[in-house]
Design a protein around this motif. Structure first.
Motif, mmCIF file in Angstrom:
data_model
loop_
_atom_site.group_PDB
_atom_site.id
_atom_site.type_symbol
_atom_site.label_atom_id
_atom_site.label_comp_id
_atom_site.label_asym_id
_atom_site.label_seq_id
_atom_site.Cartn_x
_atom_site.Cartn_y
_atom_site.Cartn_z
ATOM 1 N N ARG A 139 56.657 34.436 56.812
ATOM 2 C CA ARG A 139 55.056 34.109 56.436
ATOM 3 C C ARG A 139 55.308 32.523 56.367
ATOM 4 N NH1 ARG A 139 53.473 35.865 50.507
ATOM 5 N NH2 ARG A 139 53.288 33.497 50.189
ATOM 6 N N ARG A 140 53.981 31.821 56.331
ATOM 7 C CA ARG A 140 54.603 30.036 56.348
ATOM 8 C C ARG A 140 55.178 29.858 54.356
ATOM 9 N NH1 ARG A 140 50.335 25.595 58.158
ATOM 10 N NH2 ARG A 140 51.999 24.128 58.269
ATOM 11 N N ARG A 141 54.211 29.606 53.892
ATOM 12 C CA ARG A 141 54.104 29.602 52.487
ATOM 13 C C ARG A 141 55.640 30.061 51.922
ATOM 14 N NH1 ARG A 141 51.127 26.658 49.457
ATOM 15 N NH2 ARG A 141 49.345 26.456 50.705
ATOM 16 N N PHE A 142 56.567 29.388 51.414
ATOM 17 C CA PHE A 142 57.513 29.753 50.490
ATOM 18 C C PHE A 142 57.119 30.881 49.378
ATOM 19 C CE2 PHE A 142 60.708 28.946 47.668
ATOM 20 C CZ PHE A 142 61.890 28.854 48.391
ATOM 21 N N ALA A 143 57.478 31.733 49.156
ATOM 22 C CA ALA A 143 57.300 33.373 48.260
ATOM 23 C C ALA A 143 58.285 32.563 47.065
ATOM 24 C CB ALA A 143 57.364 34.602 48.842
ATOM 25 N N TYR A 144 58.281 33.480 46.546
ATOM 26 C CA TYR A 144 59.623 33.721 45.485
ATOM 27 C C TYR A 144 61.018 33.362 45.880
ATOM 28 C CZ TYR A 144 60.994 34.450 40.275
ATOM 29 O OH TYR A 144 61.968 34.851 39.265
ATOM 30 N N PRO A 145 61.506 32.161 45.156
ATOM 31 C CA PRO A 145 62.960 31.982 45.622
ATOM 32 C C PRO A 145 63.835 33.374 45.349
ATOM 33 C CG PRO A 145 63.177 30.886 43.931
ATOM 34 C CD PRO A 145 61.165 31.890 43.787
ATOM 35 N N GLY A 146 63.900 34.129 45.286
ATOM 36 C CA GLY A 146 64.514 35.857 45.051
ATOM 37 C C GLY A 146 64.708 36.180 46.420
ATOM 38 N N GLY A 147 64.090 36.009 47.309
ATOM 39 C CA GLY A 147 63.842 36.707 48.918
ATOM 40 C C GLY A 147 62.728 37.008 49.282
ATOM 41 N N ALA A 148 62.470 38.262 49.581
ATOM 42 C CA ALA A 148 61.805 39.023 50.179
ATOM 43 C C ALA A 148 60.500 38.991 49.738
ATOM 44 C CB ALA A 148 61.895 40.499 50.605
ATOM 45 N N ALA A 149 59.033 38.510 49.733
ATOM 46 C CA ALA A 149 57.855 38.405 49.098
ATOM 47 C C ALA A 149 58.049 40.081 48.428
ATOM 48 C CB ALA A 149 57.047 37.605 50.345
ATOM 49 N N ARG A 178 56.015 24.113 68.472
ATOM 50 C CA ARG A 178 55.370 26.508 68.271
ATOM 51 C C ARG A 178 55.672 26.570 66.605
ATOM 52 N NH1 ARG A 178 58.762 30.156 71.443
ATOM 53 N NH2 ARG A 178 57.386 30.975 70.494
ATOM 54 N N PHE A 179 56.763 25.323 65.720
ATOM 55 C CA PHE A 179 57.207 25.545 64.418
ATOM 56 C C PHE A 179 56.346 24.893 63.373
ATOM 57 C CE2 PHE A 179 58.993 23.314 61.073
ATOM 58 C CZ PHE A 179 59.949 24.694 59.944
ATOM 59 N N ARG A 180 56.285 25.715 62.502
ATOM 60 C CA ARG A 180 54.878 25.938 61.739
ATOM 61 C C ARG A 180 55.833 25.516 60.398
ATOM 62 N NH1 ARG A 180 50.112 24.230 62.632
ATOM 63 N NH2 ARG A 180 49.060 26.233 60.710
ATOM 64 N N PRO A 181 55.751 23.896 60.395
ATOM 65 C CA PRO A 181 56.331 23.363 58.340
ATOM 66 C C PRO A 181 56.148 24.752 57.437
ATOM 67 C CG PRO A 181 54.984 21.375 59.675
ATOM 68 C CD PRO A 181 54.777 22.767 59.944
ATOM 69 N N THR A 182 56.850 24.891 56.587
ATOM 70 C CA THR A 182 56.736 25.860 54.791
ATOM 71 C C THR A 182 56.013 24.499 54.524
ATOM 72 O OG1 THR A 182 59.260 26.516 56.134
ATOM 73 C CG2 THR A 182 58.166 26.704 53.626
ATOM 74 N N GLN A 183 55.243 25.593 53.678
ATOM 75 C CA GLN A 183 54.808 25.040 52.457
ATOM 76 C C GLN A 183 55.320 25.548 51.433
ATOM 77 O OE1 GLN A 183 50.976 27.293 53.807
ATOM 78 N NE2 GLN A 183 49.873 25.820 54.723
ATOM 79 N N PRO A 184 54.920 24.568 50.479
ATOM 80 C CA PRO A 184 56.064 24.973 49.277
ATOM 81 C C PRO A 184 54.688 26.060 48.152
ATOM 82 C CG PRO A 184 53.683 22.901 48.807
ATOM 83 C CD PRO A 184 54.520 23.223 50.721
ATOM 84 N N MET A 185 55.539 25.977 47.589
ATOM 85 C CA MET A 185 55.264 27.766 46.818
ATOM 86 C C MET A 185 54.536 27.444 46.070
ATOM 87 S SD MET A 185 57.809 29.746 44.312
ATOM 88 C CE MET A 185 57.482 31.637 43.230
ATOM 89 N N GLU A 186 53.756 28.450 45.763
ATOM 90 C CA GLU A 186 52.340 28.534 44.605
ATOM 91 C C GLU A 186 52.641 29.333 43.867
ATOM 92 O OE1 GLU A 186 48.067 27.547 46.292
ATOM 93 O OE2 GLU A 186 48.755 25.771 46.834
ATOM 94 N N PRO A 187 53.346 28.706 42.704
ATOM 95 C CA PRO A 187 53.802 30.425 41.442
ATOM 96 C C PRO A 187 52.751 31.266 41.165
ATOM 97 C CG PRO A 187 54.840 28.685 40.702
ATOM 98 C CD PRO A 187 53.889 28.266 42.140
ATOM 99 N N THR A 188 52.783 32.470 40.423
ATOM 100 C CA THR A 188 52.042 33.453 39.329
ATOM 101 C C THR A 188 51.801 32.491 38.454
ATOM 102 O OG1 THR A 188 52.945 34.478 39.380
ATOM 103 C CG2 THR A 188 51.602 34.953 41.363
#
Length: 381
Positions: A354-364, A198-208
């Motif tokens: 969420r699956r895709r890594f967001a900005y590393p400061g915490g909550a998306a 059931r685990f969905r691997p984390t996807q890398p961040m795509e920064p703005t």
């Protein structure tokens, strides 16, 4: 192609579904995420997009909420005392001038041991006891109790060792017995092999472009406090976004960043903390919620290098993230973008993954609009 929105909302929460759909419509076509909320123990929002209803995600530092809930329960029981010195439970922690630190200050990110001089191996990062042994001998990076900084990868190991010394059991075992199992929560500190599919691997961040500029401008020397706190000073510097994709880390569930959960699991844990669930009383008494939600560290965070605020372990969610929430809201966010909290004033418990890594400061960033929509509907009940 816009992702289809799945799930249900209770009467009066239709606006939450609309807000979630509007957000997803503006995201990448491969977006995956979940949103869940309870009000006074009743599930009122259960939505997802991009995957199966029971998908599990790495929730990074949202894991810390489970660790601090265990500590709050043990303080409520009288097993732990906030103003006792850490060394009362863990004598070895006194090394290098840390002997006067209290459990209260340890929870409030005031210990000054955000990492070690030489960093951790990946195997150590997955094992809270190994980290605790290293941290006991580490000199603090500021005088304990005089300032605060986010103990990003180690706070769960530090409080976990106190729990183990006081109870003879790991924090993960106490969590399993008293919180996860009784409420059937899909929030795991140590993912059983049966749930691995059931685990969905984390996807890398795509920064703005704006995020890329901020990341490029941040100091990145290997011996800064920030680098030490995020283990970038290790011989093999840690790639934060990839941590949940390590099978060893998922299996051991380190209490700082190793949790694997659904939004249902996150929201359900906080609902159980403050509300009656089924025929079970809330895990925490109102006085305990008030104590752990009280502001303890406010101002310049030496690790994050920005203004932050912490309660007892928990982030001061109403101050740091969502000022529309009630004072004393307890919760925690994660670098993947996940967030979860409990607002004792409205009885609201919220969880987002969420699956895709967001900005590393915490909550998306989307948490602000989603949490605001849920809170608005809860107030209107």
């Amino acid at each position: 192609m816009t992702q289809e929105i799945h799930g249900t909302v209770a009467d009066g929460f239709e606006g939450v579904r609309e807000e979630f759909a509007a957000f997803v419509a503006g995201e990448r076509p491969d977006y995956e995420g979940q949103l869940c909320a309870y009000v006074h123990g009743r599930k009122v929002v259960d939505l997802w997009a991009g995957s199966e209803a029971d998908a599990l995600y790495g929730v990074f530092s949202s894991t810390k909420g489970a660790a601090y809930l265990v500590v709050a329960l043990l303080v409520q029981d009288g097993t732990l005392e906030l103003d006792r010195k850490v060394t009362y439970y863990w004598p070895e922690f006194a090394a290098e001038g840390k002997g006067a630190l209290t459990l209260r200050d340890l929870l409030a990110h005031r210990a000054g041991v955000v990492g070690t001089d030489t960093g951790f191996t990946l195997a150590e990062l997955a094992d809270d006891r190994q980290m605790a042994e290293r941290l006991a001998d580490q000199r603090p990076f500021w005088r304990p109790g005089t300032a605060f900084g986010y103990h990003a990868l180690v706070s769960g190991a530090l409080v976990g060792e106190v729990v183990r010394r006081a109870t003879g059991r790991t924090l993960q075992d106490v969590y399993q017995e008293r919180i996860r199992t009784p409420y059937g929560l899909d929030f795991h500190l140590g993912l059983p092999a049966v749930h691995e599919p059931r685990f969905r691997p984390t996807q890398p961040m795509e920064p703005t472009p704006q995020q890329r500029a901020a990341l490029d401008a941040a100091p990145d020397g290997p011996h800064t406090l920030t680098s030490i706190a995020y283990n970038r000073n290790a011989p093999e510097p840690t790639d934060l976004a990839s941590l949940p994709n390590m099978p060893l880390l998922r299996a051991k569930g380190p209490a700082s960043v190793g949790g694997v959960a659904s939004a249902r699991g996150l929201a359900g844990m906080y609902a159980a903390a403050i509300s009656e669930m089924g025929r079970q009383a809330p895990l925490l008494k109102p006085d305990t919620v008030a104590e752990f939600g009280q502001l303890h560290s406010v101002g310049h965070d030496l690790v994050a290098r920005v203004r932050k605020s912490f309660a007892l372990g928990f982030q001061a969610t109403a101050d740091t993230w969502h000022p529309f929430l009630g004072a004393g809201t307890i919760g925690h966010s994660g670098a993947s973008g996940s967030q979860a909290f409990a607002d004792p004033w409205t009885g609201l418990a919220y969880g987002y993954t969420r699956r895709r890594f967001a900005y590393p400061g915490g909550a998306a960033p989307e948490n602000d609009r989603l949490a605001r929509a849920v809170h608005r509907a809860a107030l209107a009940l």
